[in-house]
Design an enzyme around this catalytic site. Structure first.
Site, PDB file in Angstrom:
ATOM      1  N   LYS A 240       0.845  -1.203   0.000  1.00 18.00           N
ATOM      2  CA  LYS A 240       0.000   0.000   0.000  1.00 18.00           C
ATOM      3  C   LYS A 240       0.881   1.256   0.000  1.00 18.00           C
ATOM      4  O   LYS A 240       0.633   2.206  -0.749  1.00 18.00           O
ATOM      5  CB  LYS A 240      -0.933  -0.005   1.226  1.00 18.00           C
ATOM      6  CG  LYS A 240      -2.047  -1.030   1.082  1.00 18.00           C
ATOM      7  CD  LYS A 240      -2.836  -1.264   2.362  1.00 18.00           C
ATOM      8  CE  LYS A 240      -3.800  -2.433   2.162  1.00 18.00           C
ATOM      9  NZ  LYS A 240      -4.500  -2.852   3.354  1.00 18.00           N
TER      10      LYS A 240
ATOM     11  N   GLN B  44      -4.637  -1.413   9.467  1.00 19.69           N
ATOM     12  CA  GLN B  44      -4.479  -2.762   8.913  1.00 19.69           C
ATOM     13  C   GLN B  44      -5.039  -3.804   9.892  1.00 19.69           C
ATOM     14  O   GLN B  44      -4.686  -3.817  11.059  1.00 19.69           O
ATOM     15  CB  GLN B  44      -2.986  -3.038   8.631  1.00 19.69           C
ATOM     16  CG  GLN B  44      -2.718  -4.352   7.934  1.00 19.69           C
ATOM     17  CD  GLN B  44      -3.333  -4.418   6.538  1.00 19.69           C
ATOM     18  OE1 GLN B  44      -3.243  -3.484   5.761  1.00 19.69           O
ATOM     19  NE2 GLN B  44      -3.989  -5.525   6.225  1.00 19.69           N
TER      20      GLN B  44
ATOM     21  N   ASP C  74     -11.346   2.835   3.516  1.00 18.28           N
ATOM     22  CA  ASP C  74     -11.669   1.405   3.365  1.00 18.28           C
ATOM     23  C   ASP C  74     -13.177   1.204   3.181  1.00 18.28           C
ATOM     24  O   ASP C  74     -13.626   0.149   2.742  1.00 18.28           O
ATOM     25  CB  ASP C  74     -11.221   0.637   4.625  1.00 18.28           C
ATOM     26  CG  ASP C  74      -9.946  -0.155   4.374  1.00 18.28           C
ATOM     27  OD1 ASP C  74      -9.636  -0.427   3.198  1.00 18.28           O
ATOM     28  OD2 ASP C  74      -9.271  -0.505   5.360  1.00 18.28           O
TER      29      ASP C  74
END
Ligand code: NAP
Length: 302
Positions: free
Chosen positions: A54, A98, A121
């Protein structure tokens, strides 16, 4: 007949080029770039490799990128304070925590503490609600479903009036993609059926699908005879079915298989995603797009 391959690796490159150009343009006109913070708690090797990818992609497209990596024993209240810090940081447009988090931390509490306008997200209940309403309300469609829809559209598949069958009803793939495909608007307008482990006749539903989206996590679940000739098949499943030595690096790597019997299915479908190299590369790409969107919302240039 051999199906057209819908390659996530190629579509990813197209989209990342588009994002890079837009970031450059915004920087020239407004003097700012999107800011993404990745919060990685502890040292889970799989999480480290996801976050590294990422970060690499964020650099590639010209984002400001911050990494915050507290140790695995961080107290829940300290992690909440960290999120609050980035919620209030004007240079940050996207906050990514995460998962999974260590057991002593309530994941739901942490995800719900992220400012919905920085929840790139798309897992915050506010953004799930916005997605359900559809249209202008949508801020951040969750990344894997957004990638799936993008692949369907960019492969030239007609979605309006199409019978879409989604195998799986998880919150991260099945439910959101089903919801996105039934919305009124481009890339959607489909008639959607969602099937799961309690569905009576899985095969019969799949056979009707003009677009079959499979996210079950069961290798080879979808048999070739379940596929409608000429249909579009999106295989989201990523299943580790063994290990092999990589020809490139000489290191041990996982053998991955999708939820669809690919070799047989590609002789029946009109288009199909491979595993690996299909949906997988799209998820991080769409995270970048959501972060760019977040800055654009803030600047009022949607
Ligand atoms: P999940 O949370 O385990 O959900 C699986 C869903 O499939 C459930 O709704 C389950 O039904 C259904 N299902 C399982 N076995 C079935 C069967 N035999 N018949 C019918 N339905 C069945 O999984 P997920 O998180 O959605 O992920 C699904 C797959 O996609 C996994 O292989 C995952 O690794 C992959 N994935 C890939 C990406 C990516 O490429 N970027 C991202 C996310 C996930 P019930 O609800 O009835 O249990």
């Amino acid at each position: 007949m051999t199906a057209k391959l819908i390659k996530g690796t190629e579509i990813r490159e197209e989209i990342l080029e588009e994002i890079t150009a837009e970031v450059k343009d915004i920087k020239e006109k407004h003097g700012v770039v999107p800011g993404l913070v990745t919060i990685l708690v502890g040292e889970n090797p799989a999480s480290i490799s996801y976050v590294t990818l990422k970060i690499k992609t964020a650099h590639r497209v010209g984002f400001k990128e911050i990494q915050d990596s507290p140790s695995a024993d961080i107290a829940e209240e300290d992690l909440l304070a960290l999120i609050d810090k980035y919620n209030n940081d004007d240079t940050i447009n996207g906050i990514l925590v995460q998962l999974p988090l260590p057991k002593h931390i309530d994941e739901k509490k942490i995800l719900n503490a992220i400012d919905p306008d920085k929840d790139v997200d798309g897992f915050h209940p506010v953004n799930v609600g916005r997605l359900m309403i559809g249209g202008d309300e949508v801020r951040f469609p969750p990344c894997t479903p957004a990638g799936i829809q993008e692949m369907i559209v960019r492969s030239g598949t007609e979605t309006s009036g199409a019978e879409v069958v989604v195998v799986g009803r998880s919150n991260i793939v099945g439910k959101p993609i089903a919801n996105m495909m039934l919305q009124k608007g481009p890339g959607a307008n489909s008639t959607v059926t969602v099937v799961h482990t309690r569905t009576k006749d899985l095969a019969e539903h799949c056979k009707r699908a003009d677009i079959l989206i499979v996210a079950a996590g069961v290798p080879g679940l979808v048999k070739p005879e379940w596929i409608k000739p000429g249909s579009c098949v999106i295989d989201v499943g990523v299943n580790r079915v063994g290990e092999k030595i990589s020809e490139k690096t000489g290191k041990k790597i996982a053998i991955l298989q999708g939820d669809v019997d690919f070799d047989a299915a590609k002789e029946i479908a009109g288009s199909i995603t491979p595993v690996p190299g299909g949906v997988g590369p799209m998820t991080i790409t769409m995270l970048m797009r959501n972060t760019l969107k977040s800055l654009k919302f803030k600047l009022g240039i949607q």
